[in-house]
Write an enzyme that holds these catalytic residues in place. Structure first.
Site, PDB file in Angstrom:
ATOM      1  N   ARG A  67       1.229  -0.876  -0.151  1.00 31.57           N
ATOM      2  CA  ARG A  67      -0.184  -0.248   0.141  1.00 31.57           C
ATOM      3  C   ARG A  67       1.214   1.276  -0.239  1.00 31.57           C
ATOM      4  O   ARG A  67      -0.059   2.297  -0.473  1.00 31.57           O
ATOM      5  CB  ARG A  67      -1.009  -0.304   0.959  1.00 31.57           C
ATOM      6  CG  ARG A  67      -2.254   0.802   0.903  1.00 31.57           C
ATOM      7  CD  ARG A  67      -3.180   0.517   1.595  1.00 31.57           C
ATOM      8  NE  ARG A  67      -3.064  -0.652   2.983  1.00 31.57           N
ATOM      9  CZ  ARG A  67      -3.754  -0.991   4.048  1.00 31.57           C
ATOM     10  NH1 ARG A  67      -4.598  -1.684   2.764  1.00 31.57           N
ATOM     11  NH2 ARG A  67      -3.379  -1.062   5.246  1.00 31.57           N
ATOM     12  N   TYR A 120      -8.292  26.731  -0.978  1.00 40.95           N
ATOM     13  CA  TYR A 120      -9.298  26.538  -2.031  1.00 40.95           C
ATOM     14  C   TYR A 120     -11.244  26.325  -1.553  1.00 40.95           C
ATOM     15  O   TYR A 120     -10.942  25.526  -1.088  1.00 40.95           O
ATOM     16  CB  TYR A 120      -8.163  24.448  -2.077  1.00 40.95           C
ATOM     17  CG  TYR A 120      -8.446  24.191  -3.553  1.00 40.95           C
ATOM     18  CD1 TYR A 120      -8.482  24.414  -4.099  1.00 40.95           C
ATOM     19  CD2 TYR A 120      -8.948  22.436  -3.117  1.00 40.95           C
ATOM     20  CE1 TYR A 120      -9.243  23.686  -5.518  1.00 40.95           C
ATOM     21  CE2 TYR A 120      -8.934  21.347  -3.862  1.00 40.95           C
ATOM     22  CZ  TYR A 120      -9.158  22.524  -5.208  1.00 40.95           C
ATOM     23  OH  TYR A 120      -9.833  20.924  -5.887  1.00 40.95           O
ATOM     24  N   ASP A 191      -0.819  24.660   2.737  1.00 42.23           N
ATOM     25  CA  ASP A 191      -1.358  24.350   1.263  1.00 42.23           C
ATOM     26  C   ASP A 191      -0.481  25.146  -0.016  1.00 42.23           C
ATOM     27  O   ASP A 191      -0.863  26.704   0.026  1.00 42.23           O
ATOM     28  CB  ASP A 191      -2.715  24.878   1.061  1.00 42.23           C
ATOM     29  CG  ASP A 191      -3.470  24.075  -0.232  1.00 42.23           C
ATOM     30  OD1 ASP A 191      -2.018  23.609  -1.746  1.00 42.23           O
ATOM     31  OD2 ASP A 191      -4.435  23.884  -0.906  1.00 42.23           O
ATOM     32  N   LYS A 216      -0.818  19.567  -9.587  1.00 39.84           N
ATOM     33  CA  LYS A 216      -0.192  20.607 -10.687  1.00 39.84           C
ATOM     34  C   LYS A 216       0.746  20.749 -11.152  1.00 39.84           C
ATOM     35  O   LYS A 216       1.740  20.796 -11.860  1.00 39.84           O
ATOM     36  CB  LYS A 216      -1.083  22.271  -9.870  1.00 39.84           C
ATOM     37  CG  LYS A 216      -2.030  21.356  -8.863  1.00 39.84           C
ATOM     38  CD  LYS A 216      -3.431  22.401 -10.004  1.00 39.84           C
ATOM     39  CE  LYS A 216      -4.510  21.942  -9.839  1.00 39.84           C
ATOM     40  NZ  LYS A 216      -5.086  22.866  -8.037  1.00 39.84           N
TER      41      LYS A 216
HETATM   42  C1  LIG Z   1      -5.983  21.977  -7.254  1.00 37.76           C
HETATM   43  C2  LIG Z   1      -5.604  22.237  -5.950  1.00 37.76           C
HETATM   44  C3  LIG Z   1      -5.600  21.177  -5.130  1.00 37.76           C
HETATM   45  C4  LIG Z   1      -6.411  20.108  -4.753  1.00 37.76           C
HETATM   46  O1  LIG Z   1      -5.776  19.127  -5.354  1.00 37.76           O
HETATM   47  P1  LIG Z   1      -6.672  17.916  -6.475  1.00 37.76           P
HETATM   48  O2  LIG Z   1      -5.047  17.482  -6.846  1.00 37.76           O
HETATM   49  O3  LIG Z   1      -7.002  18.797  -7.955  1.00 37.76           O
HETATM   50  O4  LIG Z   1      -7.639  17.109  -5.574  1.00 37.76           O
HETATM   51  C5  LIG Z   1      -5.958  21.820  -3.209  1.00 37.76           C
HETATM   52  N1  LIG Z   1      -5.336  22.995  -3.612  1.00 37.76           N
HETATM   53  C6  LIG Z   1      -5.177  23.415  -4.557  1.00 37.76           C
HETATM   54  C7  LIG Z   1      -4.880  25.111  -3.881  1.00 37.76           C
HETATM   55  C8  LIG Z   1      -5.298  23.358  -5.725  1.00 37.76           C
HETATM   56  O5  LIG Z   1      -5.165  24.828  -6.794  1.00 37.76           O
END
Ligand SMILES: *Cc1c(COP(=O)(O)O)cnc(C)c1O
Length: 399
Positions: A67, A120, A191, A216
């Site tokens: 895992r 977000y 974040d 991203k």
């Molecule tokens: C896109 C994004 C997320 C979430 O990521 P995913 O992989 O799409 O779940 C979290 N925080 C920010 C700032 C984002 O732009």
């Protein structure tokens, strides 16, 4: 072992971490760690298994089952540690899953959490649907020490922020928030998807936990979903480790491999995104249809001084206020040819999204205005072509 000097520049580190080990028999190795797909692990003897179990009980990264993943996953975790200056990284199947993992690791029923009003959007959904049901209370607030102080409760445990914030790229003063968190015994979670560890390092600025959507800029090619949680403090690492195990998160070795492949070019991609975005900003600033541009690397952005102090670079994200009514702004978005209409960002391609300004009503940073707002992700296309496209779409909006 031959002695290799420790690289001091992240650009170098990102090319040399997570490369495959030499085979002791042949003295040869592939450059890239292969995608090690496995559902379980086999041991040469029960003694070897016992040793692995003992390491696991101490909280070490020991693999006894598929895992958590073997070489490919471990290499990617090391990359995230290098990026964020962390001791441990935990992988999750998406950025949102990494946020969920973090919050479930850190808050208990009856706890209160302070959350920046610029986070977000889906974090509010997590709160409304799961955290509230579990008896976790949340207050959304402008993320300044003054505003947060007014919302503190005896049960406040976590301060969750995102810098720069989603949609408007509001730069937060992370060192000041870290002092505030320290003074009140809170865990500061950030974040850091915007910075992805390359241009912004919240743990170095005093945050306890950093979360990144690898979907991203780390992946960078719009072909994978991935999240990561990074921390240094051993007690926090242990809590995240336990929760990670409990939740059964697992990511495919192929996805870990894609992220490792993507991250090698993160430095050059990020510099190009940032340089292209600045050129687009300069172009847009000269247009009568354009109002305020939200992009902290721009000298006119109110967050510019904090950005210059805390970040080592920028990226391709910006929000642009259009002095157009809503139908004209829709015509603008629809007329763009090189920008695809879509969510997400951080890939090679330019994207546009019309921002619902009603959502921004809950962001203290938003200056209420009747104008439309669009979010652009400036990709790796030639900015000259992008400017021609933007100009023709502005013309189409006026028509
Ligand atoms: C896109 C994004 C997320 C979430 O990521 P995913 O992989 O799409 O779940 C979290 N925080 C920010 C700032 C984002 O732009």
């Amino acid at each position: 072992m031959t002695h290799t000097p420790t690289p001091t520049h992240l650009d170098t580190l990102l090319q040399h971490t997570g490369i495959a080990e030499f085979n002791p028999k042949t003295g040869a190795a592939p450059v890239a760690v292969p995608s090690v797909r496995t559902s379980t692990v086999r041991f040469a003897s029960l003694a070897a298994l016992d040793e692995a179990q003992a390491g696991k009980a101490r909280g070490e990264r020991v693999v006894t089952y598929g895992r958590v993943g073997m070489d490919t996953h471990a290499a990617l975790e090391q990359v995230f540690c290098d990026l964020e200056g962390a001791d441990r990284a935990f992988l999750a199947p998406s950025g949102l899953a990494a946020i969920t993992l973090t919050l479930l690791a850190l808050v208990n029923s009856g706890d209160h959490m302070l959350v920046a009003d610029c986070v977000y959007g889906p974090v509010r959904h997590l709160d409304n649907t799961v955290l509230q049901r579990m008896g976790i209370e949340t207050t959304y607030c402008r993320a300044t020490p003054q505003a947060l102080a007014e919302q503190l409760k005896p049960t406040t445990r976590v301060l969750y922020v995102e810098s720069p914030g989603s949609l408007l790229f509001e730069m937060l003063d992370i060192p000041a928030l870290a002092d505030f968190a320290k003074a009140h015994g809170l865990i500061l979670v950030t974040d850091n998807t915007w910075g992805s560890g390359y241009i912004y390092r919240p743990l170095d600025l005093g945050a306890h936990v950093s979360v990144v959507a690898g979907t991203k800029y780390v992946g960078g090619h719009s072909d994978l979903m991935l999240g990561a949680v990074m921390a240094r403090d051993p007690a926090l690492v242990r809590r995240i480790n336990d929760t990670h195990y409990a939740m059964g998160y697992s990511i495919s070795a192929d996805d870990a491999w894609l992220a490792l492949r993507g991250v090698r070019t993160l430095p050059i991609r990020m510099r190009e995104h940032a340089a292209h975005a600045l050129r687009i900003c300069e172009f847009l600033q000269g247009r009568a249809e354009v109002g305020r541009i939200y992009h902290p690397a721009l000298a006119s952005d109110p967050g510019h001084a904090i950005w210059a102090r805390d970040c080592t670079g920028s990226n391709g994200m910006m929000a642009v206020e259009l002095k157009l009514d809503k139908p004209a702004a829709r015509r603008f978005v629809d007329a763009l040819k090189l920008f695809s209409i879509g969510f997400s960002w951080g890939g090679f391609e330019s994207l546009v999204q019309s921002v619902n300004t009603e959502v921004l009503a809950s962001h203290g940073y938003w200056r209420h205005s009747d104008h439309a707002l669009v979010r652009l992700h400036i990709g790796l296309e030639s900015p000259d072509d992008l400017m021609v496209d933007l100009a023709q779409a502005l013309a189409a909006a006026r028509a």
